[in-house]
Design a protein around this motif. Structure first.
Motif, short mmCIF file in Angstrom:
data_model
loop_
_atom_site.label_atom_id
_atom_site.label_comp_id
_atom_site.label_asym_id
_atom_site.label_seq_id
_atom_site.Cartn_x
_atom_site.Cartn_y
_atom_site.Cartn_z
N GLN A 82 0.26 -5.79 8.00
CA GLN A 82 -0.98 -6.55 7.82
C GLN A 82 -2.16 -5.62 7.52
OE1 GLN A 82 -2.41 -8.64 11.30
NE2 GLN A 82 -3.08 -10.34 10.04
N ALA A 83 -2.22 -4.50 8.21
CA ALA A 83 -3.32 -3.54 8.01
C ALA A 83 -3.28 -2.87 6.65
CB ALA A 83 -3.29 -2.50 9.11
N ASN A 84 -2.10 -2.84 6.01
CA ASN A 84 -1.96 -2.14 4.74
C ASN A 84 -1.97 -3.05 3.52
OD1 ASN A 84 -1.67 0.79 5.29
ND2 ASN A 84 -0.19 -0.02 6.73
N VAL A 85 -2.11 -4.33 3.72
CA VAL A 85 -2.21 -5.27 2.60
C VAL A 85 -3.69 -5.48 2.30
CG1 VAL A 85 -1.73 -7.62 1.81
CG2 VAL A 85 -0.06 -6.42 3.20
N TYR A 86 -4.04 -5.43 1.01
CA TYR A 86 -5.43 -5.61 0.62
C TYR A 86 -5.90 -7.01 0.98
CZ TYR A 86 -9.63 -6.23 -2.12
OH TYR A 86 -10.92 -6.50 -2.49
N LEU A 117 -8.60 -13.64 2.00
CA LEU A 117 -7.17 -13.82 1.77
C LEU A 117 -6.53 -12.49 1.41
CD1 LEU A 117 -7.30 -17.07 -0.38
CD2 LEU A 117 -6.77 -16.88 2.06
N TYR A 118 -5.25 -12.35 1.74
CA TYR A 118 -4.49 -11.15 1.41
C TYR A 118 -3.96 -11.28 -0.01
CZ TYR A 118 -4.56 -10.41 6.44
OH TYR A 118 -4.96 -10.22 7.73
N ILE A 119 -4.00 -10.16 -0.74
CA ILE A 119 -3.55 -10.15 -2.13
C ILE A 119 -2.30 -9.28 -2.23
CG2 ILE A 119 -4.17 -9.66 -4.52
CD1 ILE A 119 -5.99 -11.76 -3.17
N ILE A 120 -1.22 -9.87 -2.71
CA ILE A 120 0.03 -9.15 -2.93
C ILE A 120 0.45 -9.41 -4.36
CG2 ILE A 120 2.48 -9.00 -2.35
CD1 ILE A 120 1.83 -9.73 0.46
N GLY A 121 0.77 -8.36 -5.07
CA GLY A 121 1.21 -8.52 -6.45
C GLY A 121 0.04 -8.61 -7.41
N SER A 122 0.37 -8.80 -8.67
CA SER A 122 -0.66 -8.76 -9.71
C SER A 122 -1.17 -10.13 -10.12
CB SER A 122 -0.09 -8.05 -10.94
OG SER A 122 1.04 -8.75 -11.43
N VAL A 160 5.94 -13.77 4.35
CA VAL A 160 6.35 -12.66 3.47
C VAL A 160 6.90 -11.53 4.32
CG1 VAL A 160 5.50 -10.88 1.88
CG2 VAL A 160 4.77 -13.25 1.61
N TYR A 161 6.20 -11.19 5.39
CA TYR A 161 6.65 -10.10 6.27
C TYR A 161 8.03 -10.40 6.85
CZ TYR A 161 7.01 -7.13 10.35
OH TYR A 161 7.46 -6.24 11.31
N GLU A 162 8.20 -11.59 7.40
CA GLU A 162 9.47 -11.93 8.05
C GLU A 162 10.61 -12.03 7.05
OE1 GLU A 162 8.53 -15.43 10.30
OE2 GLU A 162 7.46 -14.26 11.83
N ARG A 163 10.33 -12.52 5.87
CA ARG A 163 11.37 -12.74 4.87
C ARG A 163 11.77 -11.47 4.14
NH1 ARG A 163 10.04 -17.62 1.33
NH2 ARG A 163 10.56 -18.64 3.28
N TYR A 164 10.82 -10.61 3.84
CA TYR A 164 11.11 -9.47 2.99
C TYR A 164 10.98 -8.12 3.68
CZ TYR A 164 10.73 -13.06 -0.55
OH TYR A 164 10.91 -14.19 -1.27
N THR A 184 -1.54 3.33 -1.19
CA THR A 184 -2.39 4.31 -1.84
C THR A 184 -3.59 4.53 -0.94
OG1 THR A 184 -3.55 2.60 -3.08
CG2 THR A 184 -1.71 3.67 -4.18
N ASP A 185 -4.09 5.73 -0.92
CA ASP A 185 -5.26 6.05 -0.11
C ASP A 185 -6.48 5.57 -0.86
OD1 ASP A 185 -7.07 7.05 1.63
OD2 ASP A 185 -6.48 9.13 1.42
N ARG A 186 -7.23 4.65 -0.27
CA ARG A 186 -8.40 4.05 -0.96
C ARG A 186 -9.70 4.66 -0.48
NH1 ARG A 186 -6.47 -2.19 -0.75
NH2 ARG A 186 -4.69 -1.86 -2.08
N ARG A 187 -9.74 5.92 -0.33
CA ARG A 187 -10.98 6.57 0.13
C ARG A 187 -11.91 6.83 -1.00
NH1 ARG A 187 -8.90 10.70 4.74
NH2 ARG A 187 -7.43 9.24 5.60
#
Length: 54
Positions: free
Chosen positions: A7-11, A18-23, A36-40, A51-54
């Motif tokens: 959860q902490a690493n999803v944008y 809302l969390y954004i996964i994919g394009s 998504v977490y439980e299934r995949y 990626t480091d977003r600093r």
């Protein structure tokens, strides 16, 4: 990877909250992200690239 780590690493869109996964830009709420977490991620079917977003 734990749920908290995943959860902490999803944008998260700061405007929509809302969390954004994919394009496709579709946002996921907390419950949808958990599915998504439980299934995949727990089954090893999804690799999370960070990626480091600093």
């Amino acid at each position: 990877m734990s749920w908290e780590e995943f959860q902490a690493n999803v944008y998260r869109d700061p405007v929509r909250g809302l969390y954004i996964i994919g394009s496709d830009g579709r946002g996921l709420n907390d419950a949808e992200l958990r599915v998504v977490y439980e299934r995949y991620v727990q089954t090893g079917a999804l690799v999370v690239s960070r990626t480091d977003r600093r």
